[in-house]
Design an enzyme around this catalytic site. Structure first.
Site, PDB file in Angstrom:
ATOM      1  N   GLY B 261       0.802  -1.220   0.000  1.00 24.11           N
ATOM      2  CA  GLY B 261       0.000   0.000   0.000  1.00 24.11           C
ATOM      3  C   GLY B 261       0.838   1.276   0.000  1.00 24.11           C
ATOM      4  O   GLY B 261       2.064   1.243   0.138  1.00 24.11           O
ATOM      5  N   HIS B 262       0.157   2.398  -0.100  1.00 26.43           N
ATOM      6  CA  HIS B 262       0.824   3.701  -0.179  1.00 26.43           C
ATOM      7  C   HIS B 262       1.562   4.020   1.121  1.00 26.43           C
ATOM      8  O   HIS B 262       1.103   3.681   2.206  1.00 26.43           O
ATOM      9  CB  HIS B 262      -0.176   4.792  -0.518  1.00 26.43           C
ATOM     10  N   ASN B 263       2.719   4.621   0.970  1.00 30.47           N
ATOM     11  CA  ASN B 263       3.545   5.094   2.101  1.00 30.47           C
ATOM     12  C   ASN B 263       4.243   3.975   2.869  1.00 30.47           C
ATOM     13  O   ASN B 263       4.956   4.256   3.840  1.00 30.47           O
ATOM     14  CB  ASN B 263       2.733   5.901   3.131  1.00 30.47           C
ATOM     15  N   SER B 281       1.096   2.906   4.937  1.00 29.57           N
ATOM     16  CA  SER B 281       1.917   3.567   5.953  1.00 29.57           C
ATOM     17  C   SER B 281       2.537   2.617   6.974  1.00 29.57           C
ATOM     18  O   SER B 281       3.104   3.077   7.969  1.00 29.57           O
ATOM     19  CB  SER B 281       1.129   4.656   6.699  1.00 29.57           C
TER      20      SER B 281
END
Lengths: 366, 366, 366
Positions: B261-263, B281
């Site tokens: 996922g993002h981050n 994250s």
């Protein structure tokens, strides 16, 4: 705004928010507080991130509503009551995009019977099939595929390598991430005689054994219908329906590597996070949130506003409003309680063993 | 070496190992002992596979360190202290590859502003976007896509149909399997008012119900940064960061259908096996091994050297060095203990029922 | 038959079934009873769907064996002893397909050494590599990729964007849904010294910690062999073998987003539903059904006729004929029992606490 600069005042105005301090400072992009340069707006949307502002070089920041921007050493700030919501508009302003370019790339293969609205761009080596219709302002990325007779509304962004098969109907402002596959055939087979799976389901597992049988394919005659303002993640898949369409409501967002089976009906404003699998013919309500790797059995329903935790396995219907977790899914409170019990199980076994001894002694003493 | 033959001595020398017996025998490829032909090197790297050697026709084999090759009826052998490690070098020598061909295929669409290093090959119908830079000796497979401003180091192998979006930075010797999608947008949305999910998280599930609200999109402004010597599996996806880049360290290997996922930040030399999902994250350390279908919640951390078993669901932080299993993840010893307890639960219920009877009788007898 | 009409008698004859009533009525397509128009055959294959027939306009329907079609207000009907099986043939007749078009699209890139059988069609921007052989009557969809030396039997349907790598061998009547990736490299690495994972497996989790080590790659020298009458779902992946081929038997169907690891052997007529992951070198028998999100560890076996429920995690061998559920997999009866026990755990803790009090009092009273 990727290469542009704007005054702090202009950014705040575009977001409908208040700018304070020197609102004439030019900003060009956003960054985390510790990484921000002098011309970037630092994002410090909660008090706990404020300490990082001096580590970077930002002169301006987006802060929470009652932040003391002056005490943080800033020259200007945008104050937001719900900063995460403000980030939505801000990030849209700052998004540099994918640089796919405008117009129709000469290498794209577009069937003469396809109808493209005004200002549609089509990337290199994309394929658009017969009788497809793409709404005004849409972007079809490089190497994307749009099938025969498929209709996509205005303002879509179809990223590189997306596959949308024949007879799919999609509303306005659709976004599909790279590699999403919409309109594959459903996974639907039948044996000539009653199969082991049918027996196992009927008997709750007592009897599954099969004589060898071949699976005959049931073709998927339906399509897929997706509402307005939907998004489908990278390499996610949505299968077509058996007879009628598989249906996704308005405002529903589907993450990467999610699998939506044939005939599934999903309501409005529902979020389906990464790696979820929804088996065939299941119905999911409005405003549902399924956390990552949630699995849902076929032919059941999940009511409105249901929330599942990560990795939940849903094997039976869930009434509206429940928060669920576990394998199989239980109400979150029950799961937390059960899990505590599980961890104390070894002690319980010891307690019962001691009780048995004590009682046996008491019985003997009588 | 796919079509070439080498002497046993040459193969051993290339691997830094010892050849014994008739080291002038020519070998051409490797095979399982029972399937090997006379010119193939049989792989019998553990004593239990030795029995299959006579079933095949091999005259030579790769064996464990103190194997009695002569007694196995072989004419020559390579002896390896850690044969599985030797197989790494051997398999690299023997790999016939994908046959993508060399040079730039005339059907590829390469933006004039892209910069290709020496000896880069680009397959049929690949697309390379503006300002992309591809390091020397890299192979861009057929129908692959490299986005705007993306930088890839020397010696990459980008297989057919891989999608790498804009503003992605990748180190040397990168390998991407077919259909991997790097740089899709993060799954990040926010409601105007506090949402049911936020409430459910705050109250541990007591309160999740929502009034209908629409999700506003948070655009992903960051990119993806991947270190040296990384590999990403078929149809795996890695999303771009919200503000800064999603980051993968050096030497980290990601299997098929994994979702990052993002981050997310992943350290060095970490293995993430098939079908894992890592939510936004989250930070994962160095030398971690996540077995297949492991799921990890958002915004948590997994320390260095952690190992998870297959299908583990990680809902909270894991300190360095732990071996974890289960739903939710427990230390493996606890899980094994708990699982034993679970299986004995029906007996425990019977024991307690009997105890209740006995105690009730004792109480009555008083 | 998508644009054609047929008499009810002709449809029934094609399916080997009985038509009753006015068998000269022309039908054009099928639909759910409530949605059917006058020229569509309504599908009401169980008594509970019959009530919807009057809501639609159908004059004809496919019904169960002893249905009273006349009482349902129909003018004609097809009666089927096992209507779901009849639907297989009916749906094949009615399938309008994807409209990929016939012949070789001029934009396809086909290596001169590739051999295409009679009546093979190749879609826009597809790539067929050197020495590939495609059997008669096969359809290669737009933007699909067929690698070097790969052999595909007669009558295949390879949908848009499918990737089939080098040295893959596939039997007759193969179907691959959009984005399926067959022949990626296996996820196989080795450290120079014994790794933390090897230690953790040997010690059941007591010891996993690692000194930092880099992973050396084991190249996949084998291919993939798939039998006759197989289907692979959208964005599913099947990796090539390390030395010999990964193997899928005849009549086996693999759903979307399934991952089949290197060296896996799957038998005949097995169904592997969406999002399953099968780790390397595992063997799966004939007539097995793995429900969605089932995960299977590496190097184990699953016997013939085994059935797993949704989300089952299989960490050890399963003998033939078992019906399994849970994490880790248990026999379904045990799982149901255990799950009941889990839900009653809080009460058990209370009962034991009361027993302790009572026994302690009895002991005190003595």
């Amino acid at each position: 705004m990727s290469d542009q600069t704007h005054t702090l005042a202009d950014v705040a105005a575009a977001l409908g928010l208040e700018a304070v301090g020197d609102t004439t400072i030019q900003v060009k992009g956003v960054n985390e507080p510790a990484l921000a340069s002098a011309d970037q707006l630092a994002l410090a949307m909660k008090p706990e991130f404020a300490a990082q502002i001096p580590e970077g070089k930002a002169r301006t920041a987006m802060l929470w509503a009652d932040a003391d921007w002056h005490a943080l050493g800033l020259q200007g700030a945008i104050l937001a009551g719900r900063p995460r919501h403000a980030l939505s508009g801000l990030s849209a302003m700052m998004d540099p995009g994918q640089g796919y370019g405008s117009g129709i790339h000469p290498s794209a293969v577009i069937d003469p019977s396809a109808v493209l609205g005004a200002d549609v761009s089509v990337g290199a080596l994309a394929v658009i099939g017969p009788e497809a219709r793409i709404g005004a302002g849409s972007v079809v990325g490089p190497q994307a595929y749009i099938g025969w007779n498929t209709v996509i509304g205005d303002g879509a962004v179809i990223h590189a390598g997306v596959r949308i098969g024949a007879r799919v109907t999609i509303g306005a402002r659709f976004i599909a991430q790279p590699g999403a596959a919409i309109g594959g055939d459903g996974f639907s087979y039948v044996t000539p005689e009653i199969s082991g799976v049918e027996k196992a389901r009927a008997s709750l597992g007592e009897e599954g054994t099969d004589n060898a049988q071949q699976w005959a394919r049931i073709h998927s005659l339906g399509g897929v219908t997706i509402g307005d303002d939907c998004e489908v993640g990278a390499n996610a898949t949505i299968d077509r329906g058996s007879v009628r369409d598989t249906r996704i409501g308005n405002g529903t967002k589907i993450d990467n590597l999610v699998m939506i089976g044939h005939n599934v009906v999903v309501g409005n404003n529902t979020l389906i996070c990464g790696c979820c699998g929804i088996a065939g013919s299941t119905r999911i309500g409005n405003n549902v949130v399924l956390a990552g790797q949630t699995g849902v059995s076929d032919n059941i329903f999940i009511g409105d506003n249901v929330i599942t935790g990560g990795g939940t396995t849903v094997l039976s219907n869930i009434p509206a409003g429940r928060v669920m977790l576990g394998y199989p899914a239980m109400k979150m409170e029950s799961h937390v309680e059960t899990y505590k019990g599980l961890r104390r199980l070894p002690r319980l076994f010891r307690d019962v063993a001691e009780l048995k001894k004590a009682v046996s002694k008491l019985v003997g003493d009588q």
